[in-house]
Write a protein that holds these residues in place. Structure first.
Motif, short mmCIF file in Angstrom:
data_model
loop_
_atom_site.label_atom_id
_atom_site.label_comp_id
_atom_site.label_asym_id
_atom_site.label_seq_id
_atom_site.Cartn_x
_atom_site.Cartn_y
_atom_site.Cartn_z
N LEU A 154 0.86 -1.18 0.00
CA LEU A 154 0.00 0.00 0.00
C LEU A 154 0.89 1.23 0.00
CD1 LEU A 154 -2.87 1.26 0.29
CD2 LEU A 154 -2.47 1.25 2.78
N HIS A 155 0.65 2.13 -0.95
CA HIS A 155 1.45 3.35 -1.09
C HIS A 155 0.61 4.55 -0.65
CE1 HIS A 155 4.67 1.40 -3.57
NE2 HIS A 155 3.68 0.52 -3.70
N ALA A 156 1.12 5.31 0.29
CA ALA A 156 0.41 6.46 0.84
C ALA A 156 0.67 7.71 0.00
CB ALA A 156 0.86 6.70 2.29
N PRO A 157 -0.18 8.75 0.16
CA PRO A 157 0.03 10.00 -0.59
C PRO A 157 1.38 10.67 -0.32
CG PRO A 157 -2.18 9.92 0.29
CD PRO A 157 -1.45 8.76 0.90
N ASN A 158 2.01 10.36 0.82
CA ASN A 158 3.31 10.98 1.13
C ASN A 158 4.48 10.23 0.51
OD1 ASN A 158 3.49 8.68 2.69
ND2 ASN A 158 3.59 9.73 4.66
N GLY A 159 4.19 9.19 -0.31
CA GLY A 159 5.24 8.45 -1.01
C GLY A 159 5.76 7.23 -0.28
N GLU A 160 5.37 7.05 0.98
CA GLU A 160 5.80 5.88 1.75
C GLU A 160 4.96 4.66 1.37
OE1 GLU A 160 8.43 5.87 3.71
OE2 GLU A 160 8.80 8.00 3.40
N ALA A 161 5.52 3.46 1.60
CA ALA A 161 4.82 2.22 1.27
C ALA A 161 4.95 1.22 2.40
CB ALA A 161 5.38 1.62 -0.03
N VAL A 162 3.99 0.33 2.50
CA VAL A 162 4.01 -0.72 3.52
C VAL A 162 3.60 -2.03 2.87
CG1 VAL A 162 1.62 -0.21 4.23
CG2 VAL A 162 3.17 -1.40 5.80
N ALA A 163 4.29 -3.12 3.24
CA ALA A 163 3.96 -4.44 2.73
C ALA A 163 2.71 -4.96 3.42
CB ALA A 163 5.14 -5.40 2.96
N LEU A 164 1.93 -5.73 2.68
CA LEU A 164 0.66 -6.23 3.19
C LEU A 164 0.58 -7.75 3.11
CD1 LEU A 164 -1.78 -3.74 1.38
CD2 LEU A 164 -0.89 -3.57 3.72
N THR A 165 -0.19 -8.32 4.02
CA THR A 165 -0.48 -9.75 3.96
C THR A 165 -1.62 -9.99 2.97
OG1 THR A 165 -2.16 -9.69 5.70
CG2 THR A 165 0.15 -9.93 6.40
N ALA A 166 -1.86 -11.24 2.65
CA ALA A 166 -2.93 -11.58 1.72
C ALA A 166 -4.29 -11.15 2.24
CB ALA A 166 -2.92 -13.09 1.45
N LEU A 202 -3.87 -3.47 10.93
CA LEU A 202 -3.50 -2.75 9.72
C LEU A 202 -3.35 -1.25 9.99
CD1 LEU A 202 -2.94 -2.79 6.71
CD2 LEU A 202 -5.41 -2.77 6.30
N ARG A 203 -4.23 -0.70 10.82
CA ARG A 203 -4.10 0.72 11.19
C ARG A 203 -2.77 0.97 11.89
NH1 ARG A 203 -9.23 3.20 10.84
NH2 ARG A 203 -11.01 1.89 11.38
N LYS A 204 -2.43 0.11 12.84
CA LYS A 204 -1.17 0.26 13.58
C LYS A 204 0.02 0.17 12.64
CE LYS A 204 -2.59 0.83 17.83
NZ LYS A 204 -2.31 2.08 18.56
N LYS A 205 -0.02 -0.79 11.74
CA LYS A 205 1.08 -0.95 10.79
C LYS A 205 1.22 0.29 9.91
CE LYS A 205 1.46 -4.87 8.42
NZ LYS A 205 1.25 -5.89 7.37
N ALA A 206 0.10 0.83 9.44
CA ALA A 206 0.14 2.01 8.58
C ALA A 206 0.70 3.22 9.33
CB ALA A 206 -1.26 2.32 8.05
N GLU A 207 0.25 3.43 10.55
CA GLU A 207 0.72 4.58 11.33
C GLU A 207 2.22 4.49 11.59
OE1 GLU A 207 -1.64 4.61 14.83
OE2 GLU A 207 -3.48 5.26 13.81
N GLN A 208 2.69 3.29 11.93
CA GLN A 208 4.11 3.11 12.26
C GLN A 208 5.00 3.18 11.03
OE1 GLN A 208 4.13 -0.63 14.35
NE2 GLN A 208 3.08 0.18 16.14
N THR A 209 4.53 2.67 9.90
CA THR A 209 5.36 2.58 8.70
C THR A 209 5.19 3.78 7.77
OG1 THR A 209 5.15 0.16 8.81
CG2 THR A 209 6.01 1.10 6.76
N LEU A 210 3.95 4.24 7.62
CA LEU A 210 3.67 5.31 6.66
C LEU A 210 3.67 6.69 7.28
CD1 LEU A 210 0.67 3.59 4.82
CD2 LEU A 210 3.08 3.57 4.16
N GLY A 211 3.46 6.75 8.59
CA GLY A 211 3.37 8.04 9.25
C GLY A 211 2.04 8.74 9.01
N LEU A 212 1.07 8.01 8.49
CA LEU A 212 -0.27 8.56 8.24
C LEU A 212 -1.32 7.59 8.76
CD1 LEU A 212 -0.04 9.83 4.53
CD2 LEU A 212 -0.04 11.22 6.60
N GLY A 213 -2.45 8.13 9.16
CA GLY A 213 -3.55 7.27 9.55
C GLY A 213 -4.23 6.68 8.33
N LEU A 214 -4.63 5.43 8.43
CA LEU A 214 -5.31 4.77 7.32
C LEU A 214 -6.73 5.32 7.20
CD1 LEU A 214 -4.81 2.33 5.34
CD2 LEU A 214 -6.07 0.94 7.00
#
Length: 257
Positions: free
Chosen positions: A167-179, A224-236
């Motif tokens: 998942l790629h956020a508007p700020n350019g950061e990305a996070v890997a996802l499970t199936a 998933l919210r926690k992962k996004a906040e920690q990795t992307l720096g944005l709330g999902l």
């Protein structure tokens, strides 16, 4: 006649009618559960030349945002269902709206919470409407500055890349996802802005409509919210709509295989 917003209907001639409609004015949405206040505020904004519309709950706002492009949202804190603090936080995560809190809750702790959740301004009722108008203009200047810096009018979308499972956020950061995370996000992002009911989600994700199983989706979303906040720096920008289901409220794009 004072310009404070009060809790009864005001005569229509009270609003300033010398202002003709302006072009290129931002659309403003009002979320206020008290009908008279909602109507009076909408009429005032329209008299100032702003396209305006109003609803009485967060759930109704999510529904109408799908078809009503909006730049600034005025939010009452004491809403039924999802409250204004939660709504502001959710809208701020989309990184596309100017947000103004307007409430009777004037304690310092409430002001701090509202601003930390993402409100640009925090007004305590009764509100001087001309001060509110000045605040709207201030928020609009901030939005225009952001738009100029980006060099575009529309915010970058959230991109779900099915090829590399990320998942790629508007700020350019990305996070890997499970199936399972991909399955959930793909379904929500295929219908952005739409409230997808619990039964619909259960049937799609598990083949069952047993409500007892919905906690598994909630647990998946929590992680998933926690992962996004920690990795992307944005709330999902996935919102739990009280009593209904889930909605992806940010601009979304799915990059398919």
């Amino acid at each position: 006649m004072p310009s404070s917003l009060i809790h009864q209907s005001l005569p229509l001639f009270w609003f300033k009618m010398d202002t003709l409609p302006h072009t290129h004015r931002p659309t403003i949405a009002i979320v206020e559960d008290e009908a008279d206040l909602r109507l009076n505020l909408e009429l005032f904004l329209r008299s100032c030349g702003y396209p305006a519309w109003s609803v009485g709950s967060a759930e109704a706002l999510y529904k109408h945002l799908v078809t009503r492009p909006t730049q600034i949202i005025i939010v009452d804190i004491g809403l039924p269902g999802e409250d204004g603090f939660s709504l502001i936080e959710h809208l701020a995560a989309a990184n596309r709206y100017g947000l103004i809190a307007m409430t009777a809750r004037g304690a310092t702790a409430d002001r701090i919470q509202g601003l930390k959740r993402g409100a640009d301004l925090y007004f305590v009722k009764p509100v001087d409407l001309y001060e509110l108008e000045a605040g709207i203009e201030s928020v609009l200047r901030r939005l225009n500055q952001i738009s100029r810096r980006r060099g575009e009018d529309q915010p970058d979308p959230w991109v779900l890349d099915l090829f590399d499972s990320s998942l790629h956020a508007p700020n350019g950061e990305a996070v890997a996802l499970t199936a399972r995370e991909i399955e959930l996000l793909a379904y929500l992002m295929s219908r952005p802005g739409e409230i997808i009911g619990k039964e619909d989600l259960l049937l799609h994700l598990s083949g069952s409509t047993a409500m007892d199983d919905f906690h598994r989706i909630e647990t998946l979303l929590y992680r998933l919210r926690k992962k996004a906040e920690q990795t992307l720096g944005l709330g999902l920008p996935v919102r739990s709509v009280f009593g209904r289901g889930l909605s992806f409220i940010g601009p979304a794009h799915i990059k398919r295989l």
